[in-house]
Motif scaffolding. Structure first.
Motif, short mmCIF file in Angstrom:
data_model
loop_
_atom_site.label_atom_id
_atom_site.label_comp_id
_atom_site.label_asym_id
_atom_site.label_seq_id
_atom_site.Cartn_x
_atom_site.Cartn_y
_atom_site.Cartn_z
N LYS A 93 5.53 0.89 14.75
CA LYS A 93 6.20 0.86 13.46
C LYS A 93 5.19 0.35 12.42
CE LYS A 93 10.49 1.80 14.82
NZ LYS A 93 11.28 2.95 14.34
N TRP A 94 5.44 0.68 11.18
CA TRP A 94 4.60 0.20 10.08
C TRP A 94 5.32 -0.90 9.33
CZ3 TRP A 94 -0.39 1.55 9.04
CH2 TRP A 94 -0.90 2.65 9.73
N SER A 95 4.62 -2.01 9.12
CA SER A 95 5.16 -3.14 8.36
C SER A 95 4.53 -3.15 6.98
CB SER A 95 4.86 -4.45 9.08
OG SER A 95 5.23 -5.56 8.28
N LEU A 96 5.37 -3.20 5.94
CA LEU A 96 4.88 -3.24 4.57
C LEU A 96 5.17 -4.60 3.95
CD1 LEU A 96 4.83 -0.14 5.07
CD2 LEU A 96 5.47 0.14 2.66
N THR A 97 4.14 -5.14 3.29
CA THR A 97 4.27 -6.42 2.61
C THR A 97 3.88 -6.24 1.16
OG1 THR A 97 3.66 -7.57 4.66
CG2 THR A 97 3.56 -8.84 2.60
N GLY A 98 4.65 -6.83 0.25
CA GLY A 98 4.35 -6.72 -1.16
C GLY A 98 3.13 -7.54 -1.55
N LEU A 99 2.58 -7.24 -2.71
CA LEU A 99 1.42 -7.99 -3.22
C LEU A 99 1.78 -9.45 -3.43
CD1 LEU A 99 -1.49 -7.23 -3.95
CD2 LEU A 99 -0.77 -7.01 -6.32
N ASP A 100 3.08 -9.72 -3.62
CA ASP A 100 3.55 -11.10 -3.80
C ASP A 100 3.92 -11.77 -2.48
OD1 ASP A 100 5.78 -9.65 -3.13
OD2 ASP A 100 6.97 -10.22 -4.90
N GLY A 101 3.67 -11.09 -1.36
CA GLY A 101 3.96 -11.66 -0.05
C GLY A 101 5.34 -11.31 0.49
N GLN A 102 6.15 -10.60 -0.28
CA GLN A 102 7.50 -10.25 0.15
C GLN A 102 7.47 -9.24 1.29
OE1 GLN A 102 9.84 -8.34 -2.86
NE2 GLN A 102 11.67 -8.19 -1.59
N ASN A 103 8.32 -9.47 2.32
CA ASN A 103 8.45 -8.52 3.42
C ASN A 103 9.29 -7.32 2.94
OD1 ASN A 103 8.77 -7.16 5.81
ND2 ASN A 103 10.09 -8.68 6.77
N LEU A 104 8.68 -6.14 2.95
CA LEU A 104 9.34 -4.95 2.41
C LEU A 104 10.00 -4.10 3.49
CD1 LEU A 104 6.65 -3.92 -0.22
CD2 LEU A 104 8.73 -5.25 -0.59
N GLY A 105 9.83 -4.48 4.76
CA GLY A 105 10.51 -3.77 5.82
C GLY A 105 9.58 -3.08 6.79
N ARG A 106 10.19 -2.50 7.85
CA ARG A 106 9.47 -1.75 8.87
C ARG A 106 9.86 -0.28 8.80
NH1 ARG A 106 9.11 -5.26 14.47
NH2 ARG A 106 8.23 -7.17 13.57
N PHE A 107 8.89 0.60 9.02
CA PHE A 107 9.12 2.03 8.88
C PHE A 107 8.40 2.77 9.99
CE2 PHE A 107 9.28 -0.05 4.80
CZ PHE A 107 10.42 0.48 4.20
N SER A 108 8.98 3.88 10.41
CA SER A 108 8.35 4.69 11.46
C SER A 108 7.32 5.65 10.90
CB SER A 108 9.41 5.46 12.24
OG SER A 108 10.29 6.14 11.38
N GLY A 109 7.25 5.78 9.60
CA GLY A 109 6.23 6.60 8.95
C GLY A 109 5.98 6.12 7.54
N VAL A 110 4.77 6.32 7.07
CA VAL A 110 4.41 5.94 5.70
C VAL A 110 3.63 7.09 5.07
CG1 VAL A 110 3.19 4.31 4.22
CG2 VAL A 110 4.24 3.50 6.34
N VAL A 111 4.04 7.49 3.88
CA VAL A 111 3.30 8.49 3.11
C VAL A 111 2.73 7.80 1.89
CG1 VAL A 111 3.40 10.69 1.88
CG2 VAL A 111 4.83 10.33 3.90
N VAL A 112 1.44 7.97 1.68
CA VAL A 112 0.75 7.30 0.57
C VAL A 112 0.20 8.34 -0.38
CG1 VAL A 112 -1.10 5.71 -0.05
CG2 VAL A 112 0.12 5.38 2.09
N SER A 113 0.48 8.20 -1.67
CA SER A 113 0.03 9.20 -2.65
C SER A 113 -1.12 8.70 -3.52
CB SER A 113 1.21 9.61 -3.55
OG SER A 113 1.66 8.51 -4.32
N ASP A 114 -1.74 7.59 -3.14
CA ASP A 114 -2.86 7.05 -3.91
C ASP A 114 -3.90 6.51 -2.95
OD1 ASP A 114 -4.63 5.85 -5.63
OD2 ASP A 114 -3.21 4.44 -6.49
N LYS A 115 -5.13 7.05 -3.02
CA LYS A 115 -6.17 6.61 -2.12
C LYS A 115 -6.57 5.15 -2.36
CE LYS A 115 -10.45 7.92 -2.66
NZ LYS A 115 -11.65 8.78 -2.76
N GLY A 116 -6.11 4.57 -3.48
CA GLY A 116 -6.40 3.17 -3.76
C GLY A 116 -5.84 2.23 -2.72
N ILE A 117 -4.90 2.70 -1.90
CA ILE A 117 -4.29 1.87 -0.85
C ILE A 117 -5.34 1.42 0.16
CG2 ILE A 117 -3.71 3.65 0.85
CD1 ILE A 117 -1.16 1.12 -0.36
N ALA A 118 -6.45 2.16 0.24
CA ALA A 118 -7.50 1.81 1.20
C ALA A 118 -8.88 1.83 0.55
CB ALA A 118 -7.47 2.79 2.36
N SER A 119 -8.93 1.69 -0.76
CA SER A 119 -10.19 1.79 -1.49
C SER A 119 -10.70 0.43 -1.94
CB SER A 119 -9.98 2.69 -2.73
OG SER A 119 -11.09 2.61 -3.59
#
Length: 357
Positions: A178-204
């Motif tokens: 599963k994928w765990s997402l955390t906000g920039l402020d530290g908030q737990n945003l949940g778990r997901f079985s898939g993630v689609v990212v539309s901005d390469k900045g996520i890993a830049s």
């Protein structure tokens, strides 16, 4: 963990526990809860398509609303007039049959309309308009009443939960795939079985330059994706929003690119589009990528200061005036920086058939 690219137009890349041959018609058999990061046209189309296939979708967008480069900017002039600008993508065209079906669906809902004005190019050396198109090979479409209307509608469709003003700080693949997402402020945003990212900045590394934090996705864990991301072009751009009391009658077209200018690449009359107010004549100018890179090299990737934006606005407008078309001083002028753009005349993602003008 398997990384795959969804075989659907306008979508950059997807992270999920799946077979590499996955596409949107079979994804519902694999992932029932998916996070989409980014509320621009790619993210919005993706979220809508997944939801229509029975997948629970949560869309995260760092801005206050959807749109991305298809945003519409609201400004107030000194005398209190409301001014609206499509300061990102001025229009889009499509030739792929799958994308055209989407566009016709949006058209039937009143979300888009054809922009029938002629466009061309202007040579800054000869001071002449060139290549004025009397009939373009592909129709130019605009959102109604703004370019962001499409993204707004898609992000509010049944099955899509949209969360705006939420920046992703960490993207982590867990032991159960599963994928765990955390906000920039530290908030737990949940778990997901898939993630689609539309901005390469996520890993830049650019993410670190802007926020001072490591990128949300650790590319050392995903070497295959790291190679894919290297091939996605990103170019900066400054946009200048102008409002005039009277029409610019010396300009014979409503949109044109610049040849032989090191500063300007594109301009269009925003108020000439269908569904827009004609109380004033509004133009949007786009800088060249090289000009934007030069400014960023001096000022950095942090949010530009008002002094920097004022300087940029003056330089872009002076170049606009210098083309010799007797352009008066506007009653409103403001610059905006885009760190990465997919226009003009640039495919939104590899294999896409929807071009942002």
């Amino acid at each position: 963990m398997t990384i795959t690219t969804i075989n659907y137009k306008l979508l950059p890349f997807c992270l999920c526990k799946s077979d590499p041959s996955i596409d949107t018609t079979t994804m519902s058999n694999v992932a029932t809860k998916v996070a989409v990061v980014g509320g621009g046209i790619s993210g919005a189309v993706c979220a809508s398509t997944l939801a229509k296939n029975g997948i629970s979708v949560t869309l995260f967008e760092s801005a206050r609303g959807p749109g991305g480069r298809m945003s519409q900017r609201r400004e107030i002039s000194e005398d209190g007039k409301e001014l609206l600008f499509d300061h990102g993508a001025p229009f889009f065209s499509a030739s792929n049959s799958d994308v055209l079906r989407l566009v016709h669906e949006w058209e039937s809902k009143g979300l888009v309309e054809e922009w029938k004005e002629n466009c061309g190019s202007f040579d800054c050396i000869s001071k002449k308009f060139l290549d004025i198109e009397q009939e373009a090979p592909n129709k130019k479409y605009v959102g109604i009443p703004g370019m962001n209307s499409i993204c707004k509608a898609l992000c509010n469709e049944t099955g899509v939960e949209s969360k705006f003003g939420v920046s992703i700080g960490r993207l982590e693949c867990l032991d159960d795939e599963k994928w765990s997402l955390t906000g920039l402020d530290g908030q737990n945003l949940g778990r997901f079985s898939g993630v689609v990212v539309s901005d390469k900045g996520i890993a830049s590394p650019r993410f670190t330059d802007v926020t001072g934090r490591p990128p949300p996705l650790d590319l050392s864990l995903t070497p295959e994706l790291a190679l894919k991301l290297q091939d996605i072009p990103v170019s900066p751009c400054f946009a200048l929003m102008l409002a005039f009391s009277e029409p610019l009658s010396s300009i014979s077209v409503k949109g044109f690119s610049f040849k032989n200018s090191e500063i300007l690449s594109w301009s269009h009359c925003d108020s000439s589009k269908p569904g827009r107010s004609t109380a004033s004549e509004r133009w949007v100018l786009h800088s060249t990528a090289n000009y934007a890179r030069g400014i960023i090299a001096q000022t950095g990737l942090q949010k530009p200061s008002s002094a920097t934006l004022t300087k940029v606005a003056e330089e872009l407008f002076q170049e606009f005036q210098s083309i010799g078309l007797n352009i008066p001083r506007p009653f409103f002028m403001k610059a905006h920086r885009w760190l990465g753009k997919c226009f003009p005349n640039c495919e939104h993602s590899e294999g896409a058939e929807m071009s942002l003008g």
